[in-house]
Write an enzyme that holds these catalytic residues in place. Structure first.
Site, PDB file in Angstrom:
ATOM      1  N   ASP A 138       3.406  -9.274   8.042  1.00 18.35           N
ATOM      2  CA  ASP A 138       3.593  -7.961   8.685  1.00 18.35           C
ATOM      3  C   ASP A 138       4.901  -8.029   9.455  1.00 18.35           C
ATOM      4  O   ASP A 138       5.544  -9.092   9.522  1.00 18.35           O
ATOM      5  CB  ASP A 138       2.400  -7.636   9.619  1.00 18.35           C
ATOM      6  CG  ASP A 138       2.252  -6.135   9.858  1.00 18.35           C
ATOM      7  OD1 ASP A 138       3.163  -5.547  10.457  1.00 18.35           O
ATOM      8  OD2 ASP A 138       1.241  -5.559   9.425  1.00 18.35           O
ATOM      9  N   VAL A 192       2.656   0.598   5.388  1.00 16.67           N
ATOM     10  CA  VAL A 192       2.475   2.039   5.626  1.00 16.67           C
ATOM     11  C   VAL A 192       2.876   2.867   4.393  1.00 16.67           C
ATOM     12  O   VAL A 192       3.744   2.479   3.618  1.00 16.67           O
ATOM     13  CB  VAL A 192       3.307   2.533   6.842  1.00 16.67           C
ATOM     14  CG1 VAL A 192       2.599   2.218   8.127  1.00 16.67           C
ATOM     15  CG2 VAL A 192       4.698   1.925   6.821  1.00 16.67           C
ATOM     16  N   GLU A 193       2.245   4.036   4.284  1.00 17.92           N
ATOM     17  CA  GLU A 193       2.464   4.899   3.110  1.00 17.92           C
ATOM     18  C   GLU A 193       3.794   5.649   3.256  1.00 17.92           C
ATOM     19  O   GLU A 193       3.832   6.832   3.626  1.00 17.92           O
ATOM     20  CB  GLU A 193       1.283   5.868   2.993  1.00 17.92           C
ATOM     21  CG  GLU A 193       1.218   6.662   1.700  1.00 17.92           C
ATOM     22  CD  GLU A 193       0.723   5.861   0.517  1.00 17.92           C
ATOM     23  OE1 GLU A 193       0.750   4.614   0.564  1.00 17.92           O
ATOM     24  OE2 GLU A 193       0.330   6.475  -0.477  1.00 17.92           O
ATOM     25  N   SER A 227      -1.858   4.829  -2.021  1.00 17.75           N
ATOM     26  CA  SER A 227      -2.872   5.817  -2.413  1.00 17.75           C
ATOM     27  C   SER A 227      -2.243   6.954  -3.199  1.00 17.75           C
ATOM     28  O   SER A 227      -2.932   7.662  -3.919  1.00 17.75           O
ATOM     29  CB  SER A 227      -3.515   6.461  -1.196  1.00 17.75           C
ATOM     30  OG  SER A 227      -3.886   5.522  -0.264  1.00 17.75           O
ATOM     31  N   HIS A 247      -5.322  -0.462  -6.413  1.00 18.84           N
ATOM     32  CA  HIS A 247      -5.742   0.479  -5.378  1.00 18.84           C
ATOM     33  C   HIS A 247      -7.175   0.213  -4.950  1.00 18.84           C
ATOM     34  O   HIS A 247      -8.125   0.541  -5.659  1.00 18.84           O
ATOM     35  CB  HIS A 247      -5.590   1.918  -5.915  1.00 18.84           C
ATOM     36  CG  HIS A 247      -5.886   2.967  -4.893  1.00 18.84           C
ATOM     37  ND1 HIS A 247      -6.492   4.152  -5.193  1.00 18.84           N
ATOM     38  CD2 HIS A 247      -5.662   2.996  -3.547  1.00 18.84           C
ATOM     39  CE1 HIS A 247      -6.631   4.866  -4.094  1.00 18.84           C
ATOM     40  NE2 HIS A 247      -6.133   4.184  -3.086  1.00 18.84           N
ATOM     41  N   ASN A 251     -11.387   1.989   0.996  1.00 11.93           N
ATOM     42  CA  ASN A 251     -11.687   1.604   2.373  1.00 11.93           C
ATOM     43  C   ASN A 251     -13.171   1.839   2.693  1.00 11.93           C
ATOM     44  O   ASN A 251     -13.659   2.924   2.408  1.00 11.93           O
ATOM     45  CB  ASN A 251     -10.795   2.475   3.284  1.00 11.93           C
ATOM     46  CG  ASN A 251     -10.889   2.086   4.732  1.00 11.93           C
ATOM     47  OD1 ASN A 251     -11.390   1.017   5.078  1.00 11.93           O
ATOM     48  ND2 ASN A 251     -10.412   2.960   5.599  1.00 11.93           N
TER      49      ASN A 251
END
Ligand code: NAD
Length: 733
Positions: A369, A427-428, A455, A476, A479
């Site tokens: 990260d 992050v998206e 996603s 994918h 959650n």
């Protein structure tokens, strides 16, 4: 007719004469008798198959071997055991049940086989079942008919009666012998949920007599059988625990316990699953009575359940799952890459979950990260999941320590050169993800697979920044990662069959259910859910109370209603996905304006304690301040519960039919697998498109047309479903 050996032998002989010779021959190879001193051992080793199952032919063969044991005066005890590595007996042959349910064979024959276990129970010599690995359904019923049960202490040993999961009840004595052995409440718990217990738990419950180390099972079971051969001691039901005695002795005691159980089942299933209710009914009618009478009641109920649509749909889902297990994901012959070392980029909600999953399955993980505190959180999240497993005795504390030791954190790419796979879960954001892929491309071995957990972003676009786009795929997860079984494996324009096949194979090794999906906005599951969740907001604005909407959808069979789901997903996340879908597909995916208002008001869902609902100490409560955001109309009188269900479900079917039309999946069933294992879509309906087939395309199109006129173009039927309506075609043709 009286149950005697001669009567029964004659019946079985006639039954055997009607069976196909090849099946008889396979059964003869699968079940064998070995004589060791005074003990007759019946070995189960299904010919050329991984699992032992109780087909009719095997049951007949088993009966014949029981007779051989009885006829041999030297044999004084019986031992039943399996040669398979991790399976005792996986249960009855579901293919046969399916055939019987379709009416092509007499169901009477299946129930005749029930008497084989009665026969086993009444043999003069004592019998022992030695169990290692899975003992399911008929396997457990066989063991229950033996006088004694010895099991291995291995975590692979799992004993249960999972028939309700197929819309059935145990039909070979399970509802009779289990309550007699362990009492009413404990057996209701197992029979009504289909859950399994390991050897140690089974011993505690009184379900088995002895637990021994796996490696000594045969040796110990033989010694036990030899002891019994000398003593000749048949099972004697011990005195019941006080609680059981009280239940049995007070008038209405059994009825009371069964009534409580029924209330719980109704609360959980809304009456959608007839099988647990039938099991309660059978037990209520038969508990404390004669076993012969009870077996008859059980058999009658089983035969009735077998032909219900719920059971047939659940069996359909069982086969969908079996299909996934066999599917390699690609047509080409490939050797899947072995994944031993993996990396995860981003240690957030998904990254932490993915790292936990990998480590739990023996894969070493490097979690990267940009912040150390994020890594610490990801590490904590993984530990929390393992801890729960340990608390539930599903994992040994030492195994948890080993698994946690497999996760390493870093803020740089050190060590990435040697990884077999990396899953990006940052992050998206397209730019951030593109930069990550550029770096990964240069930092990792050219043979490594680069996967993204995005996603909504395009896998092809992410792959375009790399020198080797063929090794880039989507993986994918849903959650929460540890709970949701589905993985959508996404192939971009250039993804290679090796990369796709390897991720399919790896997903299965992780215990997940993968479906292969073409790269397209929202892939399959989120794309189908998009219009459903948007419609929920439309309905709220039309004055439907969230609790009412959630109640009708739970009654339909969804694990939670759309309003609760929106709160779980997060309204900000749902809004983002909706935005992407709108960009890709236009007006029909446009989310109502109120959705933006909810996000602006920071009603982001469960994570912040306020969304459609308010959350207090984890409890969901209706929140009247929502009315100020939505300013809903008065609910129209023709907006009935039935219309709510049809608006929500038909929109999903309509979108799913577009996915079929655009060939996003290789087979229709993949959509149903995706919806069941990714969203919990009512399995007793067989899946979304199976349900569409049950309703009929013509009915759906007619309703969609009416809704389109009344509520807007988002309901316009897709080209494919219109065609199906005209030609009376079904999705499962
Ligand atoms: N949350 C869900 O329900 C869900 C479900 C399926 C897929 N996804 C997808 O998974 C991905 C992650 O989602 P999430 O919910 O875990 O997000 P999150 O916000 O919880 O975590 C994202 C993490 O990525 C880290 N990060 C940001 N930039 C980074 C970089 N350049 N390098 C390494 N780490 C970086 C952040 O510090 C954070 O810890 C997204 O693509 C999302 O669309 C989310």
């Amino acid at each position: 007719m009286e149950f005697t050996r001669d009567n029964f032998q004659n019946e079985i002989k006639t039954f055997r004469a009607q069976m196909k010779p090849d099946l008889v021959s396979i059964a003869e190879k699968s079940l064998t008798l070995e004589k060791r001193g005074a003990v007759g051992i019946i070995w189960f080793d299904q010919h050329e198959e991984k699992a032992n199952k109780l087909s009719s032919a095997n049951m007949v063969r088993f009966f014949e071997l029981l007779c051989q044991v009885e006829d041999d005066a030297n044999l004084k005890a019986l031992l039943v055991i399996s040669k398979k590595a991790s399976i005792f007996i996986a249960g009855a042959d579901i293919g046969e049940i399916r055939t019987l349910a379709s009416g092509s064979t007499s169901s009477d024959s299946l129930m005749k086989l029930q008497s084989v276990f009665t026969y086993l129970e009444r043999m003069k010599i004592p019998s022992v079942a030695a169990i290692h690995g899975a003992s399911m359904g008929g396997g457990t019923e066989l063991a229950l008919a033996c006088d004694y049960r010895m099991v291995s202490d291995s975590p692979q040993t799992k004993i249960g009666l999972p028939e309700v999961l197929l819309g059935l009840i145990p039909g070979w004595g399970g509802t009779q012998r289990m309550p007699r052995l362990i009492g009413l409440e404990k057996s209701l718990d197992l029979i009504l949920t289909g859950k399994t217990v390991d050897g140690i738990r089974a011993k505690k419950m009184g379900l088995v007599d002895k637990v021994v180390p796996q490696e000594y099972l045969l040796e110990k079971a033989l010694a036990y059988a030899n002891e019994l051969a000398v003593s000749g001691k048949k099972r004697q039901f011990g005195s019941r625990p006080l609680k059981e005695k009280v239940i049995g002795s007070i008038p209405g005691g059994v009825w009371f316990v069964c009534d409580q159980a029924k209330k719980q089942v109704m609360q959980k299933t809304h009456g959608n699953f007839p099988a647990p209710l039938a099991a309660i009914d059978v037990i209520r009618k038969s508990y404390g009575g004669s076993i012969d009478e009870g077996l008859k009641i059980e058999a009658d109920a089983f035969i009735k359940l077998m032909v219900t649509p719920e059971s047939q749909n659940l069996i359909h889902v069982f086969y969908l799952n079996e299909g996934v297990k066999k599917d390699k994901g690609v047509q080409e012959k490939i050797t899947p890459k072995e994944i031993k070392h993996a990396g995860v980029i981003g240690a957030g909600v998904m990254g932490g979950g993915i790292a936990q999953l990998f480590a739990g399955k023996g894969v070493r993980v490097r979690m990267k990260d940009i912040h150390w505190d994020a890594i610490a959180k990801g590490y904590e999240a993984a530990q929390k999941i393992f801890k729960k497993l340990v608390d539930r005795r599903r994992m040994k504390p030492s195994d948890m320590d080993n698994a946690m030791a497999r996760i390493e954190g870093s803020t740089d790419f050190a060590g990435f050169r040697h990884l077999d796979l990396v899953v990006e879960a940052a992050v998206e954001n397209l730019e951030i993800k593109k930069n990550i892929f550029k770096e990964l491309d240069s930092k990792m071995d050219p043979g490594a697979i680069l996967a993204t957990n995005t996603s909504s972003l395009s896998v092809t676009e992410l792959a375009s920044v790399t020198k080797h786009p063929e090794r880039v795929v989507g993986m994918h997860f849903f959650n929460p990662v540890d709970k949701m079984p589905l993985v959508e494996v996404i192939y971009g324009e250039k993804s290679s069959p090796e990369a796709i096949g390897s991720i399919v194979s790896f997903s299965k090794a992780l215990g997940k259910t993968p479906i292969v999906v073409k790269d397209a906005p929202g892939f399959v599951v989120n794309r189908i859910l998009g219009p459903y969740l948007n419609e929920a907001v439309h309905l709220l604005m039309e004055g439907v109370r969230p609790t009412d909407m959630d109640r009708v959808m739970e009654k339909f069979g969804m694990p939670m209603g759309p309003c609760a789901l929106l709160d779980e997903v997060g309204l900000d996340v749902a809004s983002k996905v909706s935005h992407v879908l709108y960009g890709a597909f236009g007006e029909r995916m446009k989310s109502p304006e109120a959705m933006a208002a909810v996000v602006t008001e920071k009603r982001l869902g469960k994570k912040v304690g306020l969304g459609i609902y308010r959350y207090e100490k984890g409890e969901r409560k209706e929140d009247l301040s929502l009315l100020e955001v939505f300013k809903p109309k008065q609910r129209a009188s023709d907006l009935t519960d039935e219309v709510i269900v049809r608006r929500l479900v038909y929109l999903m079917i309509n979108e799913a039919s577009r996915c079929v039309e655009e060939k996003l999946v290789r087979q229709v069933s993949d959509i149903d697998v995706g919806m069941i294992f990714g969203t919990g879509f009512a399995p007793f309906r067989g899946g979304l498109l199976k349900y569409a087939d049950t309703v009929g395309a013509e009915v759906i199109v007619s309703d969609l047309d009416i809704f389109a006129r009344k509520y807007g173009d988002r309901f316009k039927p897709s080209k494919l479903i219109q065609e199906y309506s005209v030609n009376r075609t079904k999705f499962y043709s």
